[in-house]
Every structure is written in structure tokens, then in C-alpha cells.
Write an enzyme that holds these catalytic residues in place. Sequence first.
Site, PDB file in Angstrom:
ATOM      1  N   GLU A   1       0.822  -0.894  -0.119  1.00 58.36           N
ATOM      2  CA  GLU A   1      -0.203   0.518   0.301  1.00 58.36           C
ATOM      3  C   GLU A   1       0.878   1.071  -0.067  1.00 58.36           C
ATOM      4  O   GLU A   1       1.066   1.512   1.396  1.00 58.36           O
ATOM      5  CB  GLU A   1      -0.880   0.025   1.108  1.00 58.36           C
ATOM      6  CG  GLU A   1      -1.800  -1.074   0.760  1.00 58.36           C
ATOM      7  CD  GLU A   1      -3.035  -0.865   2.377  1.00 58.36           C
ATOM      8  OE1 GLU A   1      -2.713  -0.045   2.919  1.00 58.36           O
ATOM      9  OE2 GLU A   1      -3.979  -1.673   2.365  1.00 58.36           O
TER      10      GLU A   1
ATOM     11  N   GLU B   1      -5.262  -8.655  -1.565  1.00 55.39           N
ATOM     12  CA  GLU B   1      -6.741  -8.152   0.208  1.00 55.39           C
ATOM     13  C   GLU B   1      -7.676  -8.127  -0.017  1.00 55.39           C
ATOM     14  O   GLU B   1      -7.444  -6.878  -1.209  1.00 55.39           O
ATOM     15  CB  GLU B   1      -5.397  -6.812   0.665  1.00 55.39           C
ATOM     16  CG  GLU B   1      -4.335  -7.576   1.424  1.00 55.39           C
ATOM     17  CD  GLU B   1      -4.223  -6.388   2.223  1.00 55.39           C
ATOM     18  OE1 GLU B   1      -4.935  -5.513   3.187  1.00 55.39           O
ATOM     19  OE2 GLU B   1      -3.021  -5.838   2.588  1.00 55.39           O
TER      20      GLU B   1
HETATM   21  C1  BG6 Z   1      -4.474  -2.571   4.932  1.00 53.94           C
HETATM   22  C2  BG6 Z   1      -3.192  -3.574   4.941  1.00 53.94           C
HETATM   23  O1  BG6 Z   1      -4.532  -1.693   4.745  1.00 53.94           O
HETATM   24  O2  BG6 Z   1      -5.373  -3.166   5.400  1.00 53.94           O
HETATM   25  C3  BG6 Z   1      -3.235  -4.370   6.251  1.00 53.94           C
HETATM   26  O3  BG6 Z   1      -2.441  -3.772   3.943  1.00 53.94           O
HETATM   27  C4  BG6 Z   1      -4.123  -4.775   7.198  1.00 53.94           C
HETATM   28  O4  BG6 Z   1      -2.047  -4.662   7.015  1.00 53.94           O
HETATM   29  C5  BG6 Z   1      -5.594  -4.841   6.409  1.00 53.94           C
HETATM   30  O5  BG6 Z   1      -3.558  -5.456   8.261  1.00 53.94           O
HETATM   31  C6  BG6 Z   1      -6.792  -4.472   7.525  1.00 53.94           C
HETATM   32  O6  BG6 Z   1      -7.355  -3.252   8.120  1.00 53.94           O
HETATM   33  P1  BG6 Z   1      -6.921  -3.909   9.685  1.00 53.94           P
HETATM   34  O7  BG6 Z   1      -7.250  -2.168  10.310  1.00 53.94           O
HETATM   35  O8  BG6 Z   1      -8.057  -4.368   9.860  1.00 53.94           O
HETATM   36  O9  BG6 Z   1      -6.268  -4.837   9.783  1.00 53.94           O
END
Ligand code: BG6
Length: 477
Positions: free
Chosen positions: A181, A375
Site C-alpha cells: 500500500e 487483500e
Molecule cells: C491493509 C493493510 O491496509 O488493511 C493490512 O495492508 C491491514 O496490513 C488491512 O491489516 C486491514 O486493516 P485492519 O486495520 O482491519 O487490520
Amino acid sequence: MAFPKNFLWGGAIAAHQAEGAYREDGKGVSTCDVIHGGKRRIAEILDAKTIRENIENPRGYFPEHTAVDFYHHYKEDIALFAEMGFKTFRTSIAWARIFPNGDDAAPNEAGLAFYDALFNECLKYGIEPLVTLSHWEMSINLTKKYNGWDSRDLIPLFERYVKTVFARYKGKVKYWLTFNEINMTFHLPFLGAGILVDDPAKKETICYQSCHNQMVASALAVKACREIAPDAKIGSMVASMIAYPYSCRPEDTWEKIEMERKNYCLTDVQALGYYPAWLKNYFVQKNIKLNIGPDDEKILRENTVDFVSFSYYSTSVVSTDPAVTSIKGTGNLLGGMKNPYLKSSDWGWQIDPIGLRVALNFLYDRYRKPLFIVENGLGAKDTPAPDGSINDDYRIDYLREHIKAMKTAIEVDGVELWGYTTWGCIDIISASTGEMSKRYGFIYVDKDDDGNGTLERSRKKSFSWYRGVIASNGEKL
Ligand code: BG6
């Protein structure tokens, strides 16, 4: 059949949110080890003063120090991923396991050996490791000594690290990502780039400088990968932030364009090899003078990525009309206006499967390079039933709708998509809140927000559902 035969289904984690063992086998303290001294949202605590206090005098419980102890449970966890039929598994290498101080002359053999064992374990089951070189962590020494990516000194240090891991894992790792990111540096400079900004007036220049340094480092990583591990593919990674104009007022559409182009300008450089014209003009107008090396432009131009990967959780809504901008946000990580047409997660992140089709088309139209969703998922509270089972139908519904959107993007829109790794395939520490209770996994881990629990792993209902999805190559949803 929509999904190509070799489509890479799998799941994703990051080292610091899963491994724990934060000082074991020679690992140095990382930036992520000094963030969450309590259960607070990252955006609220990432001021330079708090971080300095956490570095000098750490108090309270830091969940990343132990996380879900993937460091010692990886064999059991990978066996569970294999049971679901994973074709790929995304994780990151903790730079501070390999170079504990970031600028050490030689790598830490114990750290290298850990990832050897981890990748071997994946390959034993035919799971391709998909490895992020930098996922929001590096030795805290690099912050203290150089102010993180603000300094060009990090470029050769990162180059030494990536050359070390390419040489060590060539033949084992076929898919690499440079910076997780990369666009988050603008929003969360310490998390994204290890920078402490004391003077808010200098924030923009520092962020752009550190992004430039990371982009040069990213391009040098592409170059090194092609030289050392030519069979591997290497990609960029961006947090996708598709914006909808709140209304058909032309100003709202212009606002959308401005927000999106700022969000993707770094990926533009990584994928296309040069800065967009608007950004060069912006630097002049804002008197932002970057320290650009004599070879930087050539390095960026000659070393663009093989593919573009991204995270997708949500979309946002923008407007310039004060009457609507005063309507407050939903809890999305970076705020924004509420979209009345969408439902929200337990953490207020708005759920928008069609937005994923929009993101896939947007990125494919812009770059014409293969895409990889690395993701996507639902952070939710899971409550075990009296018999211990976890019936996470809400997670299944979320993923089903997003996979349908991917399918349409491939089948109807002709987007070239290499794979899909759901976020937090096993429950891990939340990056934004430090909580365990914000769970994304198919596998439940018995641990709570205060660090109590047996760490026992158990299969949720979504576990067998995802196994069916992979077995049918996305046909059985
Ligand atoms: C992304 C990141 O922004 O979102 C992850 O690359 C992160 O590291 C994921 O865990 C989800 O966000 P969160 O705050 O729910 O863990």
C-alpha cells in the site's frame, strides 16, 4: 468457466501482524513494534511525540510483540491453508529479521533460515509463496538514525536487503511485491514509511520525498529481481480507493478525479515509469523541491513492474459542497462521507462488491498490466457458539459477492486477473486498531484484545466454504 485454470486462490497476512517472536533469533525491534501501546486507532496515535515515547519508554501491551505466534505455529497454519486448497499464500518478510538494525553489514542467518523453512513448508503442499518485501515495518534504528524513508540513505540499504533475499529464495518464491500500500505513506507516514514528522508544515514535502525514495528503491528491486531471479514476477501494491462523486455537480466529479489521481500517482510511476504531468506541475506550484538523484528518472523508466496488485475493502464518497461534506464519516480507515446505498461492517467500513469491479476495470484500463487482488475481506466480531463452532455466514456473504464481482470483471470486462488472496486468512492483529477482535480469518485463533488465550486454532464455517470455492475454481459460491 470465468476463472483461468491456473488462477491463484489463497490468503494473505503480514509478518508483524502474525509472527510475534519479536525479539527471537536476532530480530531487531521494528517500527510496528512501537505503535500500539493500547487499543487505539492508528490514525489517532501516530503523532511523532507518542511514537517517540513508545520508543524510549514502552508502556502497556504491544500486541504485535506476540501476535498469533505464527513464528512457531507456521507448520500447523500452512497445513490448514493446504486443507483449504490454497494455491498461493501471501506473507511478508520482516526486514528486521534479516537486517536487525537495517544498516548491518551482514544479514542475520537465523532470520533467513526462518523464511527458508516457511517457504519450504508452503512448497511442500504446492502453495506458491507471494512475498511482500516491505509491509509496514523496518528496524526502528532506521527511524532513529535516518528518519525512515525521508532519507535517500535507505535506498542502498533496502537494495542490499532485497538482493540478499532474492539470492536466497530464488527458485522458491515466484511472486514478489515491493511496498505494501505505497500510497498510505501520505496518510500514515510512520506506519507506511517509518517517518516522524515534527513540523506539520513540512509534512507534504517529507511525504513526497519519502515516496520518491521508495519508488526508486522499488524500481531497483525490480531490476535486482530480474537479474537475480529472472523466473520470478514482481509487482507493485496500492490501497485501492475508488471515489464516487456525491452528486452530478461537475465539481464533485472533479473532486473524484483529484482524489483518485493523488491516490494512484505512485502506482503510475511504478507501472508506467514516470511522474504524471499534473504532479510535476503541482511540485512547482507548491514549491516542493525533491532531492532527485541523477540516475533516478532512468531507473524509474527502465524498471516498471510486471503486474499491479492492490487491496480492496471499500469505496469512498467525495464532494466539495459544504452542505454535504459536513455529514460525518462512517469509520472507514481514512474517514469520508457515508454512502447511503451501502451497508457497513462492524468497524464501519462500507461494503461494496460492485466497487471491486469498478476498481478492477479502473486499474486495468489505466495500466493494461495483469492485476492481483492481494487483500480483501471482512473484519468482523466472531462469537463462538456454545459448541465452539463459528458460523460466520456474514463473512461468506461478503466474500461471495466480491468473488462474483471479480468473475464479472474477468468474464465480461476481460480484465486479466492472476489471483485473489483474502486478507487475514487466519485471524491476526488488526493493523489499524491493534485488536484481535477485528477478525478476517477462515481460521479462528483463541486470543483476545488483551493478549489472553490459548492460541488454539479452529476452523470457522467459512473454512469449508472457501475450500469448495477453490476446489470448483470459483464456480461453487
Ligand atoms: C491493509 C493493510 O491496509 O488493511 C493490512 O495492508 C491491514 O496490513 C488491512 O491489516 C486491514 O486493516 P485492519 O486495520 O482491519 O487490520
